[in-house]
Design a protein around this motif. Structure first.
Motif, PDB file in Angstrom:
ATOM      1  N   ASP A  44       0.825  -1.206   0.000  1.00 43.83           N
ATOM      2  CA  ASP A  44       0.000   0.000   0.000  1.00 43.83           C
ATOM      3  C   ASP A  44       0.859   1.256   0.000  1.00 43.83           C
ATOM      4  O   ASP A  44       0.518   2.261  -0.634  1.00 43.83           O
ATOM      5  N   ARG A  45       1.980   1.190   0.721  1.00 40.05           N
ATOM      6  CA  ARG A  45       2.851   2.365   0.813  1.00 40.05           C
ATOM      7  C   ARG A  45       3.868   2.415  -0.323  1.00 40.05           C
ATOM      8  O   ARG A  45       4.248   3.489  -0.763  1.00 40.05           O
ATOM      9  N   TYR A  46       4.312   1.254  -0.786  1.00 34.04           N
ATOM     10  CA  TYR A  46       5.312   1.184  -1.859  1.00 34.04           C
ATOM     11  C   TYR A  46       4.778   0.280  -2.977  1.00 34.04           C
ATOM     12  O   TYR A  46       5.206  -0.882  -3.103  1.00 34.04           O
ATOM     13  N   PRO A  47       3.837   0.774  -3.774  1.00 32.38           N
ATOM     14  CA  PRO A  47       3.164  -0.076  -4.772  1.00 32.38           C
ATOM     15  C   PRO A  47       4.089  -0.642  -5.846  1.00 32.38           C
ATOM     16  O   PRO A  47       3.769  -1.669  -6.450  1.00 32.38           O
ATOM     17  N   ALA A  48       5.231  -0.013  -6.107  1.00 33.60           N
ATOM     18  CA  ALA A  48       6.132  -0.494  -7.159  1.00 33.60           C
ATOM     19  C   ALA A  48       7.000  -1.669  -6.697  1.00 33.60           C
ATOM     20  O   ALA A  48       7.657  -2.318  -7.514  1.00 33.60           O
TER      21      ALA A  48
END
Length: 328
Positions: A44-48
């Motif tokens: 959710d915080r780092y989608p990549a």
């Protein structure tokens, strides 16, 4: 750009993720944890970032150049060995492994493959400890007689390791760093009140060459949180309190012994009571500095301060202390 994969999102893992995601020269590309809920939070915080529940799949993904292992101590050796054998640089949270034999094997694999093996002794990257080391090397404190530390709190109690492995590792690493030497003798005693066979309170004593000593008291069942390390030299003394705003205080105090004499009346010890002061410290976040040093050492092919040999030296003390602990 060094592509980093991180495994383990317990207490320390989220902070490591944040640091590597913010560092220049590194790119957070993969995360791994057995908990799907934790992986969802990271995604959710780092989608990549690619998320993996299986460690082997992350290693085989061809998306990383380096692995950061922030899992329970019992898993450090197997996970680090797998990563090194795949040609990946490795950073392992403290301690490096459970035994000295495991540490030596990891060192040999890293050397054979020209890889960086880095240990998370985070306090060696903290500004107060670096400042203390500079003062010791410069002789400002004089000859170091002994170092003592107290690392106490009410919890958190761990089940996978005892208080010695969990807490004393920090202070062992600092004392070896400040004294620039390894102990020649180690003894340890403790009590196991909460979990039989897993000590909650430990007192560790290390004897160093040239009649110097290190003493460490750790506990999970103390009413007050303490993080204090005292360095006693024959010229000055220093107290590092990690919970204070002014982290280091230098005391111009000491004891002066008279020259040897056969006359008892001539034997008079004198005491020196001087002032105290707090030296300027250029503060930085120790964890981010540690992560940055890992990336720098990979990029520049440099030997880390907290390399495999450094990790081995600390585990040597832990192993000997644990043997002593079991004999009491």
């Amino acid at each position: 750009m060094i592509r980093v994969g991180i495994v383990g999102f317990g207490y320390w893992g989220p902070n490591i993720v944040r640091c590597f995601s913010e560092l220049p020269g590194s790119k957070l590309t993969a995360v791994c944890d057995k908990s799907l809920d934790r992986l969802i939070q990271i995604k959710d915080r780092y989608p990549a970032v690619q998320a993996f529940e299986d460690y082997d799949q992350m290693l085989a993904s061809d998306t990383i150049d380096a692995v950061v292992i922030a899992t329970p101590t019992a898993s450090h050796f197997a996970m680090a060995k797998k990563a090194l054998e795949r040609g990946l640089h490795v950073m392992v949270e403290k301690p490096l492994a459970e035994t000295t034999d495991q540490c030596r094997e990891l060192i040999l694999i890293a050397e054979a493959n020209d890889l960086t093996l880095f240990v998370g002794h985070v306090f060696l990257h903290s500004s107060p400890v670096i400042k203390l080391r500079e003062m010791v090397v410069a002789g400002e404190l004089g000859r170091i007689n002994y170092i003592s530390s107290r690392r106490l709190n009410l919890g958190p109690v761990r089940k996978d390791v005892n208080a010695l492995f969990d807490l004393a590792t920090h202070d062992i690493s600092m004392m070896l760093y400040l004294l620039g030497d390894r102990p020649i003798r180690v003894s340890c005693s403790g009590i196991d009140l909460l979990q039989p066979g897993n000590h909650d309170v430990c007192n560790l004593t290390m004897h160093f060459p040239e009649n110097r000593m290190g003493m460490i008291h750790v506990s999970w069942i103390d009413p007050r949180k303490e993080r204090v390390l005292t360095v006693v030299g024959d010229r000055k003394m220093a107290v590092y309190d990690d919970l204070e705003q002014e982290k280091i205080k230098i005391y111009d105090k000491g004891i002066v012994a008279p020259p040897a004499s056969g006359d008892f009346a001539d034997f008079q010890i004198s005491y020196r009571y001087g002032g105290s002061y707090s030296p300027f410290i250029n503060e930085r976040e120790p964890l981010k500095a540690e992560c940055g040093d890992f990336i720098r050492c990979i990029a520049e092919s440099q030997t880390p301060l907290t390399d495999g040999e450094n990790g081995l030296a600390v585990v040597e003390v832990l192993e000997a202390a644990n043997l002593s602990l079991r004999q009491f």
